[in-house]
Design a protein around this motif. Structure first.
Motif, mmCIF file in Angstrom:
data_model
loop_
_atom_site.group_PDB
_atom_site.id
_atom_site.type_symbol
_atom_site.label_atom_id
_atom_site.label_comp_id
_atom_site.label_asym_id
_atom_site.label_seq_id
_atom_site.Cartn_x
_atom_site.Cartn_y
_atom_site.Cartn_z
ATOM 1 N N ALA A 1 0.833 -1.212 0.000
ATOM 2 C CA ALA A 1 0.000 0.000 0.000
ATOM 3 C C ALA A 1 0.864 1.257 0.000
ATOM 4 O O ALA A 1 0.581 2.214 -0.724
ATOM 5 C CB ALA A 1 -0.926 -0.003 1.212
ATOM 6 N N MET A 2 1.927 1.255 0.791
ATOM 7 C CA MET A 2 2.743 2.464 0.936
ATOM 8 C C MET A 2 3.473 2.847 -0.343
ATOM 9 O O MET A 2 3.691 4.031 -0.585
ATOM 10 C CB MET A 2 3.721 2.303 2.095
ATOM 11 C CG MET A 2 3.019 2.318 3.438
ATOM 12 S SD MET A 2 4.146 2.436 4.840
ATOM 13 C CE MET A 2 4.782 0.788 4.917
ATOM 14 N N VAL A 3 3.869 1.871 -1.171
ATOM 15 C CA VAL A 3 4.577 2.237 -2.399
ATOM 16 C C VAL A 3 3.630 2.782 -3.473
ATOM 17 O O VAL A 3 4.078 3.174 -4.544
ATOM 18 C CB VAL A 3 5.437 1.078 -2.966
ATOM 19 C CG1 VAL A 3 6.520 0.703 -1.994
ATOM 20 C CG2 VAL A 3 4.591 -0.107 -3.351
ATOM 21 N N SER B 1 -2.335 -1.907 9.771
ATOM 22 C CA SER B 1 -1.485 -0.766 10.135
ATOM 23 C C SER B 1 -0.383 -0.641 9.102
ATOM 24 O O SER B 1 -0.194 -1.530 8.275
ATOM 25 C CB SER B 1 -0.879 -0.946 11.537
ATOM 26 O OG SER B 1 0.083 -1.983 11.514
ATOM 27 N N LEU B 2 0.336 0.450 9.157
ATOM 28 C CA LEU B 2 1.472 0.667 8.269
ATOM 29 C C LEU B 2 2.739 0.423 9.072
ATOM 30 O O LEU B 2 3.090 1.217 9.942
ATOM 31 C CB LEU B 2 1.444 2.081 7.688
ATOM 32 C CG LEU B 2 0.180 2.436 6.893
ATOM 33 C CD1 LEU B 2 0.241 3.879 6.412
ATOM 34 C CD2 LEU B 2 -0.016 1.486 5.725
ATOM 35 N N CYS B 3 3.380 -0.689 8.810
ATOM 36 C CA CYS B 3 4.603 -1.101 9.524
ATOM 37 C C CYS B 3 4.434 -1.013 11.033
ATOM 38 O O CYS B 3 5.265 -0.435 11.738
ATOM 39 C CB CYS B 3 5.802 -0.285 9.049
ATOM 40 S SG CYS B 3 6.369 -0.767 7.421
ATOM 41 N N GLY B 4 3.350 -1.555 11.523
ATOM 42 C CA GLY B 4 3.129 -1.589 12.962
ATOM 43 C C GLY B 4 2.677 -0.264 13.548
ATOM 44 O O GLY B 4 2.711 -0.074 14.756
ATOM 45 N N GLY B 5 2.268 0.662 12.712
ATOM 46 C CA GLY B 5 1.757 1.943 13.203
ATOM 47 C C GLY B 5 2.772 3.068 13.221
ATOM 48 O O GLY B 5 2.556 4.081 13.884
#
Length: 134
Positions: free
Chosen positions: A13-15, A27-31
Motif C-alpha cells: 500500500a505504501m509504495v 497498520s502501516l509497519c506496525g503503526g
C-alpha cells in the motif's frame, strides 16, 4: 510468502503513495505512520529502504508489476473494482500487471489500437487487438 508479509506490513500500500488504499492493511509497519498522515516523503523512504537489499530482481519480482498495474485501478477503477479487486492486491494475496504492449504501438499508450466493446448482454466486453509481449 514474502509478498503476503509485505501486504500485512502495509508495504504494498505504501509504495502506491498517499490515498484511501492505505487503510486496507491493519497498520502501516506496525503503526509508524497513520494513513491520514502518510505523504510522498514516506513513500520515498519506503522505496529507498527497499532498495537497500541490493537485489533489484528480487524487488521487481515482488512488486514491479503491482507498482505499474495498481495505480491504474486506484485512479480509474470503478467502485466495485476498488472494493473487490484492490484489497487482495494490497494485502499480497494476488498480484496484477498492466499489459499495454501492442505489435503496432509497443508501449506507446497513445498509439494503442485495441478496443473493448460491451456485448449485447451488457455483462461482458469483447476485446479486439494484438499483443506483442505479456
Amino acid at each position: 510468502e514474502m509478498r503476503k508479509r509485505m501486504g500485512e506490513l502495509g508495504l504494498i500500500a505504501m509504495v502506491q503513495g498517499p490515498g484511501p488504499h492505505l487503510k486496507i492493511p491493519k497498520s502501516l509497519c506496525g503503526g509508524v505512520v497513520k494513513p491520514e498522515e502518510f505523504t510522498y516523503f514516506h513513500e520515498m523512504v519506503v522505496q529507498e529502504e527497499r532498495c537497500r537489499t541490493m537485489c533489484p530482481g528480487y524487488e521487481d519480482g515482488l512488486d514491479g508489476a503491482v507498482s505499474i498495474g495498481l495505480p491504474v485501478l486506484l485512479k480509474y477503477g470503478s467502485d466495485w473494482m476498488k472494493n473487490e479487486v484492490v484489497p487482495p492486491i494490497i494485502m499480497g494475496d494476488v498480484t496484477c500487471v498492466l499489459s499495454i504492449t501492442e505489435a503496432f504501438a509497443g508501449s506507446d499508450v497513445a498509439g494503442l489500437r485495441t478496443t473493448a466493446v460491451l456485448d449485447s448482454t451488457g455483462e461482458n466486453y469483447i476485446v479486439n487487438g494484438t499483443k506483442k509481449w505479456i
